[in-house]
Structure formats: C-alpha cells, structure tokens
Design a protein around this motif. Structure first.
Motif, PDB file in Angstrom:
ATOM      1  N   GLU A   1       0.848  -1.211   0.000  1.00  0.00           N
ATOM      2  CA  GLU A   1       0.000   0.000   0.000  1.00  0.00           C
ATOM      3  C   GLU A   1       0.879   1.254   0.000  1.00  0.00           C
ATOM      4  N   TYR A   2       1.973   1.201   0.764  1.00  0.00           N
ATOM      5  CA  TYR A   2       2.927   2.313   0.810  1.00  0.00           C
ATOM      6  C   TYR A   2       3.444   2.594  -0.606  1.00  0.00           C
ATOM      7  N   GLU A   3       3.832   1.515  -1.291  1.00  0.00           N
ATOM      8  CA  GLU A   3       4.379   1.672  -2.649  1.00  0.00           C
ATOM      9  C   GLU A   3       3.336   2.212  -3.607  1.00  0.00           C
ATOM     10  N   ARG A   4       2.066   1.764  -3.440  1.00  0.00           N
ATOM     11  CA  ARG A   4       0.988   2.248  -4.308  1.00  0.00           C
ATOM     12  C   ARG A   4       0.805   3.758  -4.123  1.00  0.00           C
ATOM     13  N   GLN A   5       0.834   4.205  -2.858  1.00  0.00           N
ATOM     14  CA  GLN A   5       0.682   5.644  -2.574  1.00  0.00           C
ATOM     15  C   GLN A   5       1.857   6.427  -3.168  1.00  0.00           C
ATOM     16  N   PHE A   6       3.061   5.875  -3.023  1.00  0.00           N
ATOM     17  CA  PHE A   6       4.260   6.511  -3.597  1.00  0.00           C
ATOM     18  C   PHE A   6       4.059   6.731  -5.092  1.00  0.00           C
ATOM     19  N   HIS A   7       3.626   5.683  -5.805  1.00  0.00           N
ATOM     20  CA  HIS A   7       3.487   5.786  -7.260  1.00  0.00           C
ATOM     21  C   HIS A   7       2.343   6.728  -7.637  1.00  0.00           C
ATOM     22  N   ALA A   8       1.277   6.758  -6.827  1.00  0.00           N
ATOM     23  CA  ALA A   8       0.161   7.687  -7.108  1.00  0.00           C
ATOM     24  C   ALA A   8       0.649   9.130  -6.982  1.00  0.00           C
ATOM     25  N   GLN A   9       1.487   9.391  -5.979  1.00  0.00           N
ATOM     26  CA  GLN A   9       2.005  10.758  -5.808  1.00  0.00           C
ATOM     27  C   GLN A   9       2.989  11.091  -6.928  1.00  0.00           C
ATOM     28  N   ARG A  10       3.828  10.151  -7.287  1.00  0.00           N
ATOM     29  CA  ARG A  10       4.813  10.442  -8.343  1.00  0.00           C
ATOM     30  C   ARG A  10       4.139  10.652  -9.702  1.00  0.00           C
ATOM     31  N   ALA A  11       2.931  10.100  -9.849  1.00  0.00           N
ATOM     32  CA  ALA A  11       2.206  10.261 -11.114  1.00  0.00           C
ATOM     33  C   ALA A  11       1.662  11.687 -11.275  1.00  0.00           C
ATOM     34  N   CYS A  12       1.686  12.488 -10.194  1.00  0.00           N
ATOM     35  CA  CYS A  12       1.299  13.908 -10.290  1.00  0.00           C
ATOM     36  C   CYS A  12       2.596  14.686 -10.501  1.00  0.00           C
ATOM     37  N   PRO A  13       2.910  15.063 -11.731  1.00  0.00           N
ATOM     38  CA  PRO A  13       4.236  15.625 -11.985  1.00  0.00           C
ATOM     39  C   PRO A  13       4.466  16.957 -11.281  1.00  0.00           C
ATOM     40  N   ASP A  14       5.687  17.147 -10.783  1.00  0.00           N
ATOM     41  CA  ASP A  14       6.125  18.424 -10.198  1.00  0.00           C
ATOM     42  C   ASP A  14       5.243  18.873  -9.031  1.00  0.00           C
ATOM     43  N   THR A  15       4.729  17.949  -8.245  1.00  0.00           N
ATOM     44  CA  THR A  15       3.787  18.295  -7.177  1.00  0.00           C
ATOM     45  C   THR A  15       4.272  17.850  -5.802  1.00  0.00           C
ATOM     46  N   TYR A  16       4.663  16.607  -5.651  1.00  0.00           N
ATOM     47  CA  TYR A  16       5.042  16.076  -4.334  1.00  0.00           C
ATOM     48  C   TYR A  16       6.557  15.944  -4.219  1.00  0.00           C
ATOM     49  N   TYR A  17       7.094  16.515  -3.128  1.00  0.00           N
ATOM     50  CA  TYR A  17       8.537  16.426  -2.866  1.00  0.00           C
ATOM     51  C   TYR A  17       8.713  16.003  -1.406  1.00  0.00           C
ATOM     52  N   THR A  18       8.721  14.701  -1.162  1.00  0.00           N
ATOM     53  CA  THR A  18       9.016  14.200   0.183  1.00  0.00           C
ATOM     54  C   THR A  18      10.486  13.812   0.198  1.00  0.00           C
ATOM     55  N   LEU A  19      11.190  14.264   1.236  1.00  0.00           N
ATOM     56  CA  LEU A  19      12.604  13.871   1.336  1.00  0.00           C
ATOM     57  C   LEU A  19      12.878  13.244   2.695  1.00  0.00           C
ATOM     58  N   VAL A  20      13.992  12.547   2.757  1.00  0.00           N
ATOM     59  CA  VAL A  20      14.374  11.865   4.000  1.00  0.00           C
ATOM     60  C   VAL A  20      15.850  12.130   4.288  1.00  0.00           C
ATOM     61  N   ILE A  21      16.169  12.172   5.581  1.00  0.00           N
ATOM     62  CA  ILE A  21      17.577  12.127   6.007  1.00  0.00           C
ATOM     63  C   ILE A  21      17.777  10.726   6.569  1.00  0.00           C
ATOM     64  N   ILE A  22      18.849  10.092   6.127  1.00  0.00           N
ATOM     65  CA  ILE A  22      19.027   8.666   6.395  1.00  0.00           C
ATOM     66  C   ILE A  22      20.430   8.398   6.940  1.00  0.00           C
ATOM     67  N   SER A  23      20.520   7.446   7.870  1.00  0.00           N
ATOM     68  CA  SER A  23      21.819   7.086   8.444  1.00  0.00           C
ATOM     69  C   SER A  23      22.599   6.238   7.438  1.00  0.00           C
ATOM     70  N   ARG A  24      23.839   6.628   7.158  1.00  0.00           N
ATOM     71  CA  ARG A  24      24.668   5.848   6.231  1.00  0.00           C
ATOM     72  C   ARG A  24      25.003   4.486   6.829  1.00  0.00           C
ATOM     73  N   GLU A  25      25.052   4.414   8.151  1.00  0.00           N
ATOM     74  CA  GLU A  25      25.459   3.175   8.821  1.00  0.00           C
ATOM     75  C   GLU A  25      24.326   2.149   8.845  1.00  0.00           C
ATOM     76  N   THR A  26      23.098   2.626   9.131  1.00  0.00           N
ATOM     77  CA  THR A  26      21.989   1.677   9.329  1.00  0.00           C
ATOM     78  C   THR A  26      21.009   1.644   8.155  1.00  0.00           C
ATOM     79  N   ASP A  27      21.104   2.598   7.237  1.00  0.00           N
ATOM     80  CA  ASP A  27      20.154   2.724   6.123  1.00  0.00           C
ATOM     81  C   ASP A  27      18.732   2.962   6.636  1.00  0.00           C
ATOM     82  N   GLN A  28      18.608   3.571   7.802  1.00  0.00           N
ATOM     83  CA  GLN A  28      17.295   3.868   8.375  1.00  0.00           C
ATOM     84  C   GLN A  28      17.070   5.383   8.384  1.00  0.00           C
ATOM     85  N   ILE A  29      15.809   5.781   8.183  1.00  0.00           N
ATOM     86  CA  ILE A  29      15.444   7.199   8.133  1.00  0.00           C
ATOM     87  C   ILE A  29      15.439   7.789   9.538  1.00  0.00           C
ATOM     88  N   VAL A  30      15.986   9.004   9.673  1.00  0.00           N
ATOM     89  CA  VAL A  30      15.967   9.687  10.973  1.00  0.00           C
ATOM     90  C   VAL A  30      15.178  11.001  10.928  1.00  0.00           C
TER      91      VAL A  30
END
Ligand code: ACO
Length: 173
Positions: free
Chosen positions: A61-90
């Motif tokens: 469901e997460y992936e479906r929402q991601f693709h629905a948002q990406r299908a709206c061009p130039d509209t959604y900009y979600t960003l993440v800061i991520i740990s290089r060591e753990t590959d987890q979002i902070v």
C-alpha cells in the motif's frame, strides 16, 4: 546494513533539486535524498509517528501511494535524512506545490509532515529538512512557502526564517 546507493532506488523526484548547501551542512554519517518507493522498510512511518498517529500500512500500500504521488508531476517532494550506517530514516518532510490561477498562474509551496526521530532531535536535522524543502520550493519558482504548526513550534520555524502570518482554521470530518 549500510546506505543503499540512490542508483538502486526508485526515487520520488530528481535528487539534484536538493540544494548542495544542505548536503554539505549535514554530518558525514547522514545522507539526504528524495523518498524512495521502498522506504517503508527504512522506518519512514515510525519517524512520522513522532508528529501524528501513523497507523501501520502494508508495504504494498505504501508503494501504491508513492506511485500515485509520483504520477502527479512536479507536485510532491518528500525527502528523508538517512543514516549511512543503518540505512534507516531519521528525519523527513514534504513540500507540496500548488498551482494557482491568481498571481499570474503562480505556484505556492506547502510544507507538511516535518518529523525528526526523537533520539535525533536538537541536532539541526529539522532545520536542514526545512532548508532543503524551501530550496526546492524557491527553485520551482514558488512565490511563497507556507506551513501550519503548533504554538510550541513557532520558535523553531522562526529560526528557519519563517514569520507568523494569518491564522489556521480546521474542520475535521
Ligand atoms: N522551541 C524553541 N526552539 C526550538 C524548538 C522548539 N520547540 N525546536 C527547535 N528549536 C530551535 C533549536 O533550539 C535550534 O535553535 P539554535 O539554532 O539556536 O540552536 C533551531 O530551532 C533548529 O532546531 P533543530 O535542531 O533543527 O530542531 P529538530 O531537529 O529537533 O527539529 C522539530 C525540530 C521538527 C520540531 C522536531 O523537534 C520534531 O520532529 N518534533 C516533533 C514533530 C513536530 O512537531 N513536527 C513539526 C510539525 S509542523 C509541520 O509539519 C509543518
């Protein structure tokens, strides 16, 4: 688990839109990038839950929402800061770009859903997320960037360069 290279990820928007100045200001153990379709497995929803209740969502469901948002061009900009060591979002945040008929068909940037994991708060990550989102908003040509926040967070947004304007109203269903 170390940082997954961006070349192996399905990203929401072009990473070159994130200002280099923000990348340079981050501690060397952290990386900032656009949201990826697979970020469900990197703690995205638990990080958001420090802001507001974030019930479990299945990875598909997460992936479906991601693709629905990406299908709206130039509209959604979600960003993440991520740990290089753990590959987890902070930390995470979203810019939503609204097209208007006024102001000569102008654009307005709306900042939404800013969250820094509890253990990482107070290390300027919230500031970096806002600087990156404002940079994208201004880079897109938005004539203003706005957000709603609690009274307690006003000093944080003032430190990010925002000023208090108007009032927020809400009507919940
Ligand atoms: N009151 C006063 N000053 C604050 C506050 C606060 N609540 N929060 C941060 N600051 C100050 C810091 O002291 C720092 O000041 P300095 O430059 O003088 O040292 C500056 O603001 C930058 O702070 P950061 O370290 O970047 O803040 P942090 O990384 O902790 O992020 C945030 C702030 C996003 C509010 C974080 O604490 C958080 O995730 N809180 C819970 C969720 C939340 O409230 N999100 C915002 C919702 S509003 C929206 O989404 C549009």
């Amino acid at each position: 688990m170390t940082l997954t290279p961006e070349s192996e990820l399905d990203l929401l928007f072009n990473p070159s839109l994130i200002p280099q100045s923000v990348r340079d200001a981050l501690p060397s153990d952290l990386h900032i990038r656009p949201q990826a379709s697979s970020d469900h497995s990197r703690n995205h929803l638990p990080v958001l839950s420090v802001l507001s209740p974030t019930p479990a969502v299945a990875p598909a469901e997460y992936e479906r929402q991601f693709h629905a948002q990406r299908a709206c061009p130039d509209t959604y900009y979600t960003l993440v800061i991520i740990s290089r060591e753990t590959d987890q979002i902070v930390a995470t945040g979203t810019l939503f770009v609204e097209r208007k008929f006024l102001r000569g068909l102008g654009l307005v940037g709306h900042i939404e859903d800013i969250a820094v994991s509890t253990s990482q708060q107070g290390k300027k990550l919230g500031l970096r997320v806002i600087q990156a989102l404002v940079g994208i908003s201004e880079g897109r040509g938005c004539y203003k960037t706005i957000l709603n926040c609690s009274k307690d967070n006003i000093p944080f947004y003032e430190k990010c360069g925002f000023t208090l304007k108007e009032h927020e109203m809400a009507k919940y269903a």
